[in-house]
Scaffold this active site. Sequence first.
Site, PDB file in Angstrom:
ATOM      1  N   ASP A  56       0.943  -1.139  -0.160  1.00 32.36           N
ATOM      2  CA  ASP A  56      -0.023  -0.069   0.128  1.00 32.36           C
ATOM      3  C   ASP A  56       0.932   1.210   0.041  1.00 32.36           C
ATOM      4  OD1 ASP A  56      -1.834   2.086   1.097  1.00 32.36           O
ATOM      5  OD2 ASP A  56      -3.295   0.408   1.151  1.00 32.36           O
ATOM      6  N   ILE A  57       0.369   2.147  -0.854  1.00 33.48           N
ATOM      7  CA  ILE A  57       1.286   3.448  -0.946  1.00 33.48           C
ATOM      8  C   ILE A  57       1.319   4.296   0.409  1.00 33.48           C
ATOM      9  CG2 ILE A  57       1.467   3.649  -3.385  1.00 33.48           C
ATOM     10  CD1 ILE A  57      -0.830   5.855  -3.124  1.00 33.48           C
ATOM     11  N   HIS A 125     -10.170  -4.974  -3.591  1.00 33.94           N
ATOM     12  CA  HIS A 125      -8.734  -4.811  -2.957  1.00 33.94           C
ATOM     13  C   HIS A 125      -8.971  -5.320  -1.429  1.00 33.94           C
ATOM     14  CE1 HIS A 125      -9.877  -0.892  -2.759  1.00 33.94           C
ATOM     15  NE2 HIS A 125      -8.756  -0.677  -1.667  1.00 33.94           N
ATOM     16  N   LEU A 126      -7.988  -6.329  -0.906  1.00 31.25           N
ATOM     17  CA  LEU A 126      -7.852  -7.076   0.320  1.00 31.25           C
ATOM     18  C   LEU A 126      -6.761  -5.851   1.165  1.00 31.25           C
ATOM     19  CD1 LEU A 126      -8.640  -8.763   2.870  1.00 31.25           C
ATOM     20  CD2 LEU A 126      -6.895 -10.410   1.750  1.00 31.25           C
ATOM     21  N   HIS A 127      -7.107  -5.452   2.106  1.00 27.62           N
ATOM     22  CA  HIS A 127      -6.031  -4.722   2.985  1.00 27.62           C
ATOM     23  C   HIS A 127      -5.653  -5.812   4.058  1.00 27.62           C
ATOM     24  CE1 HIS A 127      -6.655  -0.735   1.980  1.00 27.62           C
ATOM     25  NE2 HIS A 127      -8.032  -0.789   2.014  1.00 27.62           N
TER      26      HIS A 127
END
Length: 167
Positions: A56-57, A125-127
């Site tokens: 993740d950015i 999207h899965l964190h």
Amino acid sequence: MAGVEEATQPPQVDVSNTSSGAAEGYDKKCIFCRVVNNEMGTELLHCDEDISCFRDIKPGAPHHYLVVPTKHVGNCKSLNKEHVPLVKRMVELGKEVLQKNNITDLSDVRFGFHWPPFCSVTHLHLHVLAPASQMGFMSRLFYRLNSYWFITADQLIELLNTKGETN
């Protein structure tokens, strides 16, 4: 980075068509489609024909990864019971990436999705956040359990499994 295997390059999607390409599994307006298609210079920690993973950015924890379908899939609200195996595989890949990065305490990990309209990218999207105990104040708010805006992977799987029963 130590402990992270070199990812194989994803199959390139033909984007020469002037349409969004969503029918082919690629949406040229979607930032995550562009990431998994190597158009953004983002390091892919994993990439195969089904799912991909990258950092993740704006990390919310020391280890914060995003696991996404390689082909464009809408947000978690657009899923149905047929997507349960995909969601489970996304979680498994998240665990694999954590283990490759020496995170072995899976009890201190958060796996989840932002619930629409609280997601900034419509590509599923899965964190994957670890250790959850080291998340800062804002991250604890953004990735809060039992909130209106964040749903755990287990909660989503349960919801999808019952979705077919209510229709």
